[in-house]
Design a protein around this motif. Structure first.
Motif, PDB file in Angstrom:
ATOM      1  N   ASP A  61       0.829  -1.204   0.000  1.00  0.00           N
ATOM      2  CA  ASP A  61       0.000   0.000   0.000  1.00  0.00           C
ATOM      3  C   ASP A  61       0.871   1.265   0.000  1.00  0.00           C
ATOM      4  OD1 ASP A  61      -2.355  -1.425  -0.035  1.00  0.00           O
ATOM      5  OD2 ASP A  61      -2.628  -1.384   2.152  1.00  0.00           O
ATOM      6  N   GLU A  62       1.970   1.214   0.746  1.00  0.00           N
ATOM      7  CA  GLU A  62       2.890   2.350   0.760  1.00  0.00           C
ATOM      8  C   GLU A  62       3.465   2.590  -0.634  1.00  0.00           C
ATOM      9  OE1 GLU A  62       5.897   2.403   3.850  1.00  0.00           O
ATOM     10  OE2 GLU A  62       4.627   1.163   5.136  1.00  0.00           O
ATOM     11  N   MET A  63       3.779   1.508  -1.337  1.00  0.00           N
ATOM     12  CA  MET A  63       4.350   1.636  -2.676  1.00  0.00           C
ATOM     13  C   MET A  63       3.327   2.172  -3.679  1.00  0.00           C
ATOM     14  SD  MET A  63       7.481   0.753  -2.267  1.00  0.00           S
ATOM     15  CE  MET A  63       8.279   0.171  -3.757  1.00  0.00           C
ATOM     16  N   ALA A  64       2.058   2.118  -3.318  1.00  0.00           N
ATOM     17  CA  ALA A  64       0.997   2.611  -4.206  1.00  0.00           C
ATOM     18  C   ALA A  64       0.662   4.079  -3.960  1.00  0.00           C
ATOM     19  CB  ALA A  64      -0.263   1.760  -4.031  1.00  0.00           C
ATOM     20  N   PHE A  69       5.957   6.072  -1.486  1.00  0.00           N
ATOM     21  CA  PHE A  69       6.630   5.205  -2.458  1.00  0.00           C
ATOM     22  C   PHE A  69       8.140   5.229  -2.246  1.00  0.00           C
ATOM     23  CE2 PHE A  69       8.972   4.905  -6.456  1.00  0.00           C
ATOM     24  CZ  PHE A  69       8.589   3.636  -6.882  1.00  0.00           C
ATOM     25  N   ARG A  70       8.779   4.084  -2.480  1.00  0.00           N
ATOM     26  CA  ARG A  70      10.239   3.979  -2.375  1.00  0.00           C
ATOM     27  C   ARG A  70      10.796   3.367  -3.654  1.00  0.00           C
ATOM     28  NH1 ARG A  70       8.265   3.555   2.664  1.00  0.00           N
ATOM     29  NH2 ARG A  70       9.468   4.397   4.419  1.00  0.00           N
ATOM     30  N   GLY A  71      11.868   3.958  -4.141  1.00  0.00           N
ATOM     31  CA  GLY A  71      12.579   3.405  -5.291  1.00  0.00           C
ATOM     32  C   GLY A  71      13.755   2.579  -4.816  1.00  0.00           C
ATOM     33  N   TYR A  72      14.932   2.886  -5.330  1.00  0.00           N
ATOM     34  CA  TYR A  72      16.121   2.164  -4.882  1.00  0.00           C
ATOM     35  C   TYR A  72      16.291   2.312  -3.371  1.00  0.00           C
ATOM     36  CZ  TYR A  72      17.737   1.779  -9.745  1.00  0.00           C
ATOM     37  OH  TYR A  72      17.858   1.472 -11.077  1.00  0.00           O
ATOM     38  N   GLY A  73      16.525   1.199  -2.706  1.00  0.00           N
ATOM     39  CA  GLY A  73      16.828   1.251  -1.285  1.00  0.00           C
ATOM     40  C   GLY A  73      18.325   1.158  -1.071  1.00  0.00           C
ATOM     41  N   PRO A  74      18.780   1.276   0.167  1.00  0.00           N
ATOM     42  CA  PRO A  74      20.213   1.139   0.447  1.00  0.00           C
ATOM     43  C   PRO A  74      20.696  -0.276   0.145  1.00  0.00           C
ATOM     44  CG  PRO A  74      18.936   1.257   2.482  1.00  0.00           C
ATOM     45  CD  PRO A  74      17.990   1.563   1.374  1.00  0.00           C
ATOM     46  N   ARG A 285      31.598  -4.067  -2.828  1.00  0.00           N
ATOM     47  CA  ARG A 285      31.106  -5.085  -3.756  1.00  0.00           C
ATOM     48  C   ARG A 285      29.596  -4.985  -3.903  1.00  0.00           C
ATOM     49  NH1 ARG A 285      27.334  -9.251  -4.642  1.00  0.00           N
ATOM     50  NH2 ARG A 285      28.238 -10.708  -6.124  1.00  0.00           N
ATOM     51  N   GLN A 286      28.891  -4.878  -2.783  1.00  0.00           N
ATOM     52  CA  GLN A 286      27.436  -4.807  -2.819  1.00  0.00           C
ATOM     53  C   GLN A 286      26.950  -3.557  -3.546  1.00  0.00           C
ATOM     54  OE1 GLN A 286      26.882  -7.903  -2.308  1.00  0.00           O
ATOM     55  NE2 GLN A 286      25.202  -7.699  -0.832  1.00  0.00           N
ATOM     56  N   CYS A 287      27.619  -2.435  -3.322  1.00  0.00           N
ATOM     57  CA  CYS A 287      27.212  -1.204  -3.989  1.00  0.00           C
ATOM     58  C   CYS A 287      27.388  -1.310  -5.503  1.00  0.00           C
ATOM     59  CB  CYS A 287      28.014  -0.022  -3.454  1.00  0.00           C
ATOM     60  SG  CYS A 287      27.582   0.441  -1.756  1.00  0.00           S
ATOM     61  N   THR A 288      28.338  -2.132  -5.937  1.00  0.00           N
ATOM     62  CA  THR A 288      28.594  -2.302  -7.364  1.00  0.00           C
ATOM     63  C   THR A 288      27.690  -3.345  -8.003  1.00  0.00           C
ATOM     64  OG1 THR A 288      30.917  -1.680  -7.089  1.00  0.00           O
ATOM     65  CG2 THR A 288      30.348  -2.901  -9.088  1.00  0.00           C
ATOM     66  N   LYS A 289      27.436  -4.449  -7.309  1.00  0.00           N
ATOM     67  CA  LYS A 289      26.794  -5.601  -7.930  1.00  0.00           C
ATOM     68  C   LYS A 289      25.392  -5.917  -7.408  1.00  0.00           C
ATOM     69  CE  LYS A 289      30.800  -8.305  -9.400  1.00  0.00           C
ATOM     70  NZ  LYS A 289      31.367  -9.665  -9.429  1.00  0.00           N
ATOM     71  N   PHE A 290      24.909  -5.177  -6.434  1.00  0.00           N
ATOM     72  CA  PHE A 290      23.642  -5.524  -5.795  1.00  0.00           C
ATOM     73  C   PHE A 290      22.832  -4.271  -5.559  1.00  0.00           C
ATOM     74  CE2 PHE A 290      21.317  -6.935  -1.805  1.00  0.00           C
ATOM     75  CZ  PHE A 290      20.498  -7.849  -2.442  1.00  0.00           C
ATOM     76  N   ASN A 291      21.565  -4.285  -5.933  1.00  0.00           N
ATOM     77  CA  ASN A 291      20.710  -3.114  -5.749  1.00  0.00           C
ATOM     78  C   ASN A 291      19.832  -3.208  -4.512  1.00  0.00           C
ATOM     79  OD1 ASN A 291      21.278  -1.098  -7.559  1.00  0.00           O
ATOM     80  ND2 ASN A 291      19.992  -1.917  -9.186  1.00  0.00           N
ATOM     81  N   GLY A 292      20.128  -4.161  -3.661  1.00  0.00           N
ATOM     82  CA  GLY A 292      19.364  -4.264  -2.430  1.00  0.00           C
ATOM     83  C   GLY A 292      18.157  -5.177  -2.529  1.00  0.00           C
ATOM     84  N   THR A 293      17.722  -5.676  -1.388  1.00  0.00           N
ATOM     85  CA  THR A 293      16.526  -6.501  -1.300  1.00  0.00           C
ATOM     86  C   THR A 293      15.292  -5.599  -1.325  1.00  0.00           C
ATOM     87  OG1 THR A 293      17.809  -7.998   0.099  1.00  0.00           O
ATOM     88  CG2 THR A 293      15.428  -8.314   0.065  1.00  0.00           C
ATOM     89  N   SER A 294      14.207  -6.088  -1.872  1.00  0.00           N
ATOM     90  CA  SER A 294      13.020  -5.247  -2.032  1.00  0.00           C
ATOM     91  C   SER A 294      12.502  -4.725  -0.694  1.00  0.00           C
ATOM     92  CB  SER A 294      11.905  -6.020  -2.741  1.00  0.00           C
ATOM     93  OG  SER A 294      11.256  -6.910  -1.843  1.00  0.00           O
ATOM     94  N   TYR A 295      11.924  -3.541  -0.738  1.00  0.00           N
ATOM     95  CA  TYR A 295      11.341  -2.923   0.457  1.00  0.00           C
ATOM     96  C   TYR A 295      10.264  -3.821   1.062  1.00  0.00           C
ATOM     97  CZ  TYR A 295       8.580   0.331   3.288  1.00  0.00           C
ATOM     98  OH  TYR A 295       7.901   0.927   4.314  1.00  0.00           O
ATOM     99  N   VAL A 296       9.423  -4.413   0.222  1.00  0.00           N
ATOM    100  CA  VAL A 296       8.338  -5.271   0.705  1.00  0.00           C
ATOM    101  C   VAL A 296       8.915  -6.470   1.454  1.00  0.00           C
ATOM    102  CG1 VAL A 296       6.388  -6.713   0.013  1.00  0.00           C
ATOM    103  CG2 VAL A 296       6.783  -4.523  -1.124  1.00  0.00           C
ATOM    104  N   SER A 297       9.959  -7.085   0.910  1.00  0.00           N
ATOM    105  CA  SER A 297      10.581  -8.245   1.563  1.00  0.00           C
ATOM    106  C   SER A 297      11.184  -7.859   2.907  1.00  0.00           C
ATOM    107  CB  SER A 297      11.660  -8.844   0.661  1.00  0.00           C
ATOM    108  OG  SER A 297      11.100  -9.396  -0.502  1.00  0.00           O
ATOM    109  N   GLN A 298      11.793  -6.675   2.967  1.00  0.00           N
ATOM    110  CA  GLN A 298      12.433  -6.267   4.218  1.00  0.00           C
ATOM    111  C   GLN A 298      11.408  -5.913   5.288  1.00  0.00           C
ATOM    112  OE1 GLN A 298      16.203  -4.032   4.096  1.00  0.00           O
ATOM    113  NE2 GLN A 298      15.984  -4.003   1.864  1.00  0.00           N
TER     114      GLN A 298
END
Length: 409
Positions: A61-64, A69-74, A285-298
């Motif tokens: 609901d927050e994403m709607a 709304f949240r885009g890229y997370g940390p 490494r994570q900042c280069t190769k990983f965009n983070g786990t989804s907000y909903v999952s977290q």
């Protein structure tokens, strides 16, 4: 011409579970009317608990909403989840971990496979045997494992986990650079005591070695004297990286969320002897190769730490551990030696009459219509064993044990 990474070509053609699926499908083709019960693959069957579902709906609901709304997370994970992990999984056990040492991921499998990127290709590695295949396969891909000879990789030091040592091996006699430990263990379902784990930490500190500690199943530990984290051992923050997951703890195999702890004290060296903090390297490494786990999952993972979430997750864990008890008692009643199943959702069965792992797998499939996992698929010391999981539905576990009881007669 584009050249392929030939280390990939060294891997066996099929992943263990792909081989199992192929054999099960062949059985289904030849026995189209037969019902099969799978107790082999370690996937969960119980639905997500209500607290998790409620948190996910709220997050959606927050994403709607444009304002929430949240885009890229940390890349390291949202602070709300990292703080919850620190408070509940570590401070509650008297372990002091900084939130900046916690990195949220999409499941322990990813990070246990990826973390080896941070170390040179010519580091020596030590694994307990049998072992979760990802540890070795990811090292094969980078060229660290050598070549496969008689079921063993030439540059890998294997430490057998057997009945003789109660599946708790001693550290190797010679020095190694990197050690993979998994407790509660997949596949054997056995655990390690604090005294035994202390020996590995002391070995790592003495030999300037690094421990990769996979504790994905720690929530299933029933014995109060068994450690839930390697950081319960003094000095471990100087030599160990720990991997944990919500997959089997809270049924997140389809949601994807876990985390890795990289203490700031953990170091590796350059050829000139300069000490480099792995926390900084993993963050890069994570900042280069990983965009983070989804907000909903977290948000879903955070909900497992609420009072309601903790109680509901515990109910599901108790459900699976009751399955394990039913299965263990059933096998023992027909005279099969069983290990594990007391502090983990896995059972490790000794095959009867010195039968090979694959032979027993095929007999159980074709004669009892129950699927297990051949132990040799986890390493040479797994020959003569099979693994079963307690993640099935209760009615399936009971029915499978009845089928096996009739079959063993």
């Amino acid at each position: 011409m584009t050249l392929v990474n030939e280390h990939f070509l060294k891997l066996p053609n099929n992943y263990l579970f792909a081989d199992i699926a192929k054999k099960v499908n062949a059985f289904k083709v030849s026995h189209p009317n037969a019902r099969i019960i799978s107790l082999g693959i370690g996937d969960v069957t119980q639905p997500l608990c209500p607290a998790v579902i409620e948190a996910m709906h709220k997050a959606v609901d927050e994403m709607a909403n444009g304002e929430t709304f949240r885009g890229y997370g940390p890349e390291q994970g949202y602070k709300f989840l990292r703080d919850a992990i620190v408070k509940n999984d570590y401070l509650a056990r008297g372990i002091h971990i900084d939130a900046n040492e916690v990195f949220v991921n999409d499941g322990a499998k990813s990070d246990t496979g990826n973390f080896q990127e941070l170390i040179r290709w010519d580091n020596s590695i030590c694994v307990t045997d049998p072992i979760y295949p990802v540890y070795i396969d990811s090292n094969v891909m980078i060229g660290r494992a050598g070549v496969l000879e008689d079921g063993k990789w030439s540059n890998v030091i294997y430490v057998p986990c057997t009945e003789e040592n109660n599946f708790t091996p001693e550290p190797p006699a010679n020095r190694v650079d990197v050690i993979y430990l998994c407790y509660p263990n997949n596949p054997t379902g056995t655990v390690i005591t604090k005294e035994a784990l202390k020996k590995w930490v002391q070995y790592a500190l003495k030999n300037d070695a690094l421990i990769f500690y996979d504790a994905a199943y720690e929530a299933y530990i029933q014995d109060p004297d068994i450690p839930h984290s390697i950081y319960e051992i003094k000095g471990a923050k100087k030599c160990a990286v720990e991997f944990k997951s919500f997959s089997k703890t809270a049924g997140f195999t389809g949601i994807r969320c876990g985390y890795t702890v990289v203490p700031k004290e953990v170091m590796a060296s350059t050829l000139t002897g300069e000490r480099i903090p792995l926390n900084n390297l993993w963050n890069r490494r994570q900042c280069t190769k990983f965009n983070g786990t989804s907000y909903v999952s977290q948000r879903a993972a955070e909900a497992t730490y609420s009072p309601e979430g903790k109680a509901q997750v515990r109910e599901v864990i108790d459900y699976y551990m009751t399955n394990a008890r039913i299965m263990k008692e059933g096998f023992e009643n027909v005279g099969i030696k069983v290990y594990g199943g007391d502090n983990a959702p896995y059972l490790w069965l000794r095959t009867p009459r010195d039968m090979t792992s694959w032979k027993f797998f095929e007999q159980m499939l074709y004669e009892a219509h129950v699927v297990c996992t051949p132990g040799v698929g986890f390493g040479p010391s797994g020959e003569g064993f099979v693994r079963l999981t307690a993640f099935g539905k209760r009615e399936d576990c009971i029915e499978a044990m009845n089928w096996i009881k009739d079959w063993m007669k």
